[in-house]
Design a protein around this motif. Structure first.
Motif, PDB file in Angstrom:
ATOM      1  N   LEU A 123       0.823  -1.214   0.000  1.00  0.00           N
ATOM      2  CA  LEU A 123       0.000   0.000   0.000  1.00  0.00           C
ATOM      3  C   LEU A 123       0.856   1.263   0.000  1.00  0.00           C
ATOM      4  N   LEU A 132      -7.700   4.431   2.938  1.00  0.00           N
ATOM      5  CA  LEU A 132      -7.169   3.364   2.092  1.00  0.00           C
ATOM      6  C   LEU A 132      -6.206   2.483   2.886  1.00  0.00           C
ATOM      7  N   ALA A 150      -8.385   0.602   5.761  1.00  0.00           N
ATOM      8  CA  ALA A 150      -9.296  -0.434   5.264  1.00  0.00           C
ATOM      9  C   ALA A 150      -8.515  -1.543   4.573  1.00  0.00           C
ATOM     10  N   GLY A 151      -7.446  -1.152   3.861  1.00  0.00           N
ATOM     11  CA  GLY A 151      -6.685  -2.151   3.127  1.00  0.00           C
ATOM     12  C   GLY A 151      -5.852  -3.026   4.026  1.00  0.00           C
ATOM     13  N   THR A 208      -7.832  -5.757   6.545  1.00  0.00           N
ATOM     14  CA  THR A 208      -8.475  -6.898   5.900  1.00  0.00           C
ATOM     15  C   THR A 208      -7.458  -7.850   5.274  1.00  0.00           C
ATOM     16  N   THR A 209      -6.457  -7.275   4.595  1.00  0.00           N
ATOM     17  CA  THR A 209      -5.518  -8.131   3.870  1.00  0.00           C
ATOM     18  C   THR A 209      -4.599  -8.878   4.834  1.00  0.00           C
ATOM     19  N   ALA A 249      -6.134 -12.063   5.958  1.00  0.00           N
ATOM     20  CA  ALA A 249      -6.338 -12.920   4.778  1.00  0.00           C
ATOM     21  C   ALA A 249      -5.063 -13.670   4.419  1.00  0.00           C
ATOM     22  N   ALA A 282     -13.702  -9.441   6.392  1.00  0.00           N
ATOM     23  CA  ALA A 282     -14.781  -8.620   6.961  1.00  0.00           C
ATOM     24  C   ALA A 282     -15.970  -9.568   7.146  1.00  0.00           C
ATOM     25  N   ARG A 297     -24.688  -0.104   9.020  1.00  0.00           N
ATOM     26  CA  ARG A 297     -25.687   0.677   8.284  1.00  0.00           C
ATOM     27  C   ARG A 297     -26.830   0.961   9.238  1.00  0.00           C
ATOM     28  N   ILE A 320     -21.843 -11.469   6.468  1.00  0.00           N
ATOM     29  CA  ILE A 320     -21.125 -11.897   5.259  1.00  0.00           C
ATOM     30  C   ILE A 320     -20.606 -13.329   5.418  1.00  0.00           C
ATOM     31  N   SER A 351     -17.788 -11.419   0.059  1.00  0.00           N
ATOM     32  CA  SER A 351     -16.537 -11.096   0.758  1.00  0.00           C
ATOM     33  C   SER A 351     -16.127  -9.638   0.588  1.00  0.00           C
ATOM     34  N   TYR A 394     -19.323  -1.430  -2.630  1.00  0.00           N
ATOM     35  CA  TYR A 394     -18.453  -2.583  -2.923  1.00  0.00           C
ATOM     36  C   TYR A 394     -16.986  -2.155  -2.762  1.00  0.00           C
ATOM     37  N   CYS A 395     -16.189  -3.039  -2.186  1.00  0.00           N
ATOM     38  CA  CYS A 395     -14.802  -2.697  -1.835  1.00  0.00           C
ATOM     39  C   CYS A 395     -14.032  -2.067  -2.998  1.00  0.00           C
ATOM     40  N   GLY A 399     -10.930  -1.604  -3.028  1.00  0.00           N
ATOM     41  CA  GLY A 399      -9.617  -2.257  -3.122  1.00  0.00           C
ATOM     42  C   GLY A 399      -9.700  -3.732  -3.482  1.00  0.00           C
ATOM     43  N   LEU A 451      -7.026  -4.814  -5.996  1.00  0.00           N
ATOM     44  CA  LEU A 451      -5.722  -4.743  -5.344  1.00  0.00           C
ATOM     45  C   LEU A 451      -5.534  -5.924  -4.391  1.00  0.00           C
TER      46      LEU A 451
HETATM   47  C1  HEM Z   1      -9.053  -9.197   1.323  1.00  0.00           C
HETATM   48  C2  HEM Z   1      -9.072  -7.895   1.519  1.00  0.00           C
HETATM   49  C3  HEM Z   1     -10.317  -7.051   1.629  1.00  0.00           C
HETATM   50  C4  HEM Z   1     -11.592  -7.390   1.979  1.00  0.00           C
HETATM   51  C5  HEM Z   1     -12.132  -8.753   2.312  1.00  0.00           C
HETATM   52  C6  HEM Z   1     -12.388  -6.169   1.947  1.00  0.00           C
HETATM   53  C7  HEM Z   1     -13.737  -6.109   2.226  1.00  0.00           C
HETATM   54  C8  HEM Z   1     -14.515  -4.977   2.082  1.00  0.00           C
HETATM   55  C9  HEM Z   1     -15.939  -4.925   2.245  1.00  0.00           C
HETATM   56  C10 HEM Z   1     -16.819  -6.106   2.639  1.00  0.00           C
HETATM   57  C11 HEM Z   1     -16.333  -3.657   2.009  1.00  0.00           C
HETATM   58  C12 HEM Z   1     -17.780  -3.127   2.005  1.00  0.00           C
HETATM   59  C13 HEM Z   1     -18.214  -2.725   3.381  1.00  0.00           C
HETATM   60  C14 HEM Z   1     -19.674  -2.317   3.432  1.00  0.00           C
HETATM   61  O1  HEM Z   1     -20.338  -2.219   2.395  1.00  0.00           O
HETATM   62  O2  HEM Z   1     -20.150  -2.074   4.531  1.00  0.00           O
HETATM   63  C15 HEM Z   1     -15.156  -2.879   1.713  1.00  0.00           C
HETATM   64  C16 HEM Z   1     -15.145  -1.523   1.445  1.00  0.00           C
HETATM   65  C17 HEM Z   1     -13.985  -0.798   1.264  1.00  0.00           C
HETATM   66  N1  HEM Z   1     -12.708  -1.293   1.119  1.00  0.00           N
HETATM   67 FE1  HEM Z   1     -12.158  -3.206   1.242  1.00  0.00          FE
HETATM   68  N2  HEM Z   1     -11.576  -5.135   1.594  1.00  0.00           N
HETATM   69  C18 HEM Z   1     -10.315  -5.620   1.362  1.00  0.00           C
HETATM   70  C19 HEM Z   1      -9.202  -4.906   0.959  1.00  0.00           C
HETATM   71  C20 HEM Z   1      -9.159  -3.565   0.726  1.00  0.00           C
HETATM   72  C21 HEM Z   1      -8.003  -2.819   0.280  1.00  0.00           C
HETATM   73  C22 HEM Z   1      -6.637  -3.430  -0.054  1.00  0.00           C
HETATM   74  C23 HEM Z   1      -8.352  -1.514   0.255  1.00  0.00           C
HETATM   75  C24 HEM Z   1      -7.485  -0.327  -0.115  1.00  0.00           C
HETATM   76  C25 HEM Z   1      -7.316   0.071  -1.294  1.00  0.00           C
HETATM   77  C26 HEM Z   1      -9.762  -1.427   0.646  1.00  0.00           C
HETATM   78  C27 HEM Z   1     -10.487  -0.264   0.745  1.00  0.00           C
HETATM   79  C28 HEM Z   1     -11.852  -0.223   0.949  1.00  0.00           C
HETATM   80  C29 HEM Z   1     -12.608   1.016   0.980  1.00  0.00           C
HETATM   81  C30 HEM Z   1     -12.050   2.426   0.843  1.00  0.00           C
HETATM   82  C31 HEM Z   1     -13.946   0.649   1.168  1.00  0.00           C
HETATM   83  C32 HEM Z   1     -15.136   1.576   1.266  1.00  0.00           C
HETATM   84  C33 HEM Z   1     -15.793   1.663  -0.103  1.00  0.00           C
HETATM   85  C34 HEM Z   1     -17.085   2.473  -0.083  1.00  0.00           C
HETATM   86  O3  HEM Z   1     -17.712   2.547   0.966  1.00  0.00           O
HETATM   87  O4  HEM Z   1     -17.435   2.992  -1.146  1.00  0.00           O
HETATM   88  N3  HEM Z   1     -10.207  -2.692   0.918  1.00  0.00           N
HETATM   89  N4  HEM Z   1     -14.061  -3.715   1.762  1.00  0.00           N
END
Ligand code: HEM
Length: 422
Positions: free
Chosen positions: A200, A274, A277-278, A281-282, A285, A316, A322, A345, A360, A367-368, A370, A373
């Motif tokens: 990142l 970024l 959140a990134g 979760t990663t 994983a 997650a 919400r 989930i 996931s 929707y995520c 990232g 990535l």
């Molecule tokens: C295996 C890794 C990851 C998983 C399982 C994951 C899972 C999720 C999930 C389930 C959401 C939706 C949450 C919701 O709707 O309430 C989300 C949103 C988000 N994720 Fe990931 N994520 C991962 C990796 C990443 C990475 C690497 C980044 C950084 C670039 C990232 C940045 C974000 C951001 C900024 C959101 C908010 C998007 C929005 O609300 O429009 N995530 N992620």
């Protein structure tokens, strides 16, 4: 307080009936049979259809890696929408059905803005971000404001942009693995955090000398969430600053694309989001991925191992919070405005059919961002281990591996993962 069945509830004449929402916006052929809106019920006098089900779903626990979670089984048996006691107090409705989850994740009457959280909730205990009015963020904006901010981010994390960065991810995996290879070591003590933070930072343009600071901030989050949220957030913000000062990465591109009227602090917050959140979760994983890769010698297609790992152990396990923006009826249950709703989930993933769509990375407008990535980063790691360390093995019996959940809505991590890379 006595609980009435929903059928006893006499909705006021102004209630919007099903005919006003004839079709689901995302699945046009599926009638949106689940919703009607009871707009005139007053906060506080809306009957609840069921008492909270006693559950340990949000309490910390530890169990063997592949042991089923009895709490999730009970939750599923209790119905498609189950009332539990929220960690921050009061009711939370947990959705256990995939179709209902997808409908709700695309329904504008469920919002992410913490301003709509129950008034009695303590922000820290609940792990809530600032409200959308206090701080613009992808994770807390709703509707057109959220759409506008998504457009700012979307090309930076597109499948194509991330494929272009695949070689760099592989290079980082190779370098960091070489640093630890040759001896037996626990992958969870440092590597699972170091690899995604380094990737990142590299993509965002955070100078390499700040990586350790990022790792320290992430560790704070693992040790005692949410008590350490404040200091960890301050460190992430500092990293964001460093990326903007150095320039040359996604952070700088983002700076040039931010919506009109946004401030430097807004930009820093996006970079923090970024990283935060990134990383969170990663990191877990990676443990589940490598445990599977080394336990199943036949798993030789990295993309497939990554996909199956994320379905079985979604980092997650719940959606983010919400809240109902208005009084709603969901799945036959009357739910007042300002009520928290979570998507289960992990439970929904557990019951996927062969071609089912897992949750996931979420679904709908949030929707995520990232997702590409994360998947490529995990693939790059799996591929590098398979190519560079063909004799890699677990240094303990697979059956000894345990996972631990810190509680709340946070995901599980493997406690310890001894491996040998030679
Ligand atoms: C295996 C890794 C990851 C998983 C399982 C994951 C899972 C999720 C999930 C389930 C959401 C939706 C949450 C919701 O709707 O309430 C989300 C949103 C988000 N994720 Fe990931 N994520 C991962 C990796 C990443 C990475 C690497 C980044 C950084 C670039 C990232 C940045 C974000 C951001 C900024 C959101 C908010 C998007 C929005 O609300 O429009 N995530 N992620």
């Amino acid at each position: 307080m006595p609980f009435k069945r929903v059928r006893d509830l006499r909705l006021p004449a102004t209630t919007t009936r099903l005919r006003d929402f004839p079709f689901c916006t995302v699945h046009p052929l599926r009638p949106a049979v689940r919703f009607s809106v009871a707009t005139t019920c007053r906060d506080g006098d809306f009957p609840m259809s069921a008492p909270a089900m006693p559950s340990r779903l949000f309490t910390p626990e530890s169990r063997p890696l592949d042991a089923p979670d009895p709490e999730r089984e009970r939750l599923h048996e209790a119905g498609s929408l189950v009332r539990l006691e929220a960690p921050a107090g009061g009711p939370v409705w947990v959705v256990t059905d995939g179709d209902l989850a997808r409908d709700l994740l695309t329904d504008p009457r469920l919002v992410k803005d913490p301003a709509a959280a129950p008034s009695g909730w303590d922000r820290r205990t609940a792990g809530l971000e600032p409200t959308a009015a206090e701080q613009m963020s992808l994770t807390t904006l709703d509707g057109p404001d959220h759409d506008a901010l998504r457009k700012t981010f979307a090309p930076l994390f597109s499948a194509r942009a991330m494929r272009d960065a695949y070689g760099r991810m592989t290079g980082i995996a190779r370098r960091l693995l070489a640093d630890v290879a040759g001896a037996e070591f626990d992958l969870m003590t440092d590597f699972t955090t170091r690899y995604p933070v380094t990737v990142l930072c590299d993509l965002l343009g955070v100078p390499a000398e700040h990586v350790d600071e990022g790792i320290a901030a992430c560790r704070l989050m693992h040790v005692d969430y949410p008590a350490h949220v404040g200091p960890a957030m301050a460190s992430f913000a500092k990293l964001a600053h460093a990326a903007l000062d150095a320039g040359g990465g996604i952070a700088e591109t983002l700076a040039g694309r931010m919506p009109a009227g946004s401030t430097a602090a807004d930009l820093e917050y996006q970079v923090f989001t970024l990283l935060f959140a990134g990383q969170l979760t990663t990191d877990p994983a990676i443990g589940f991925l490598i445990a599977r890769l080394l336990h199943e010698p036949g798993s030789r297609e990295p993309a497939d191992v990554v996909r199956r790992t994320l379905v079985d152990h979604p980092p997650a396990p719940f959606s983010l919070w919400r809240f109902t923006a208005v009084d709603l009826e969901i799945a036959g249950t009357a739910i007042p405005a300002r009520t928290p709703v979570l998507i289960d989930i992990e439970g929904i993933n557990e019951r996927l059919g062969a071609d089912g769509q897992d949750l996931s990375f979420g679904f709908g407008p949030h929707y995520c961002i990232g997702a590409q990535l994360a998947q490529l980063e995990l693939q790059a790691l799996a591929e590098t281990i398979m190519n560079d360390y063909p004799r890699a093995r677990l240094a303990t019996a697979y059956e000894n591996l345990r996972l631990a959940r810190p509680g709340g809505i946070m995901g599980a991590r493997i406690v310890s993962l001894p491996v040998s890379l030679t």
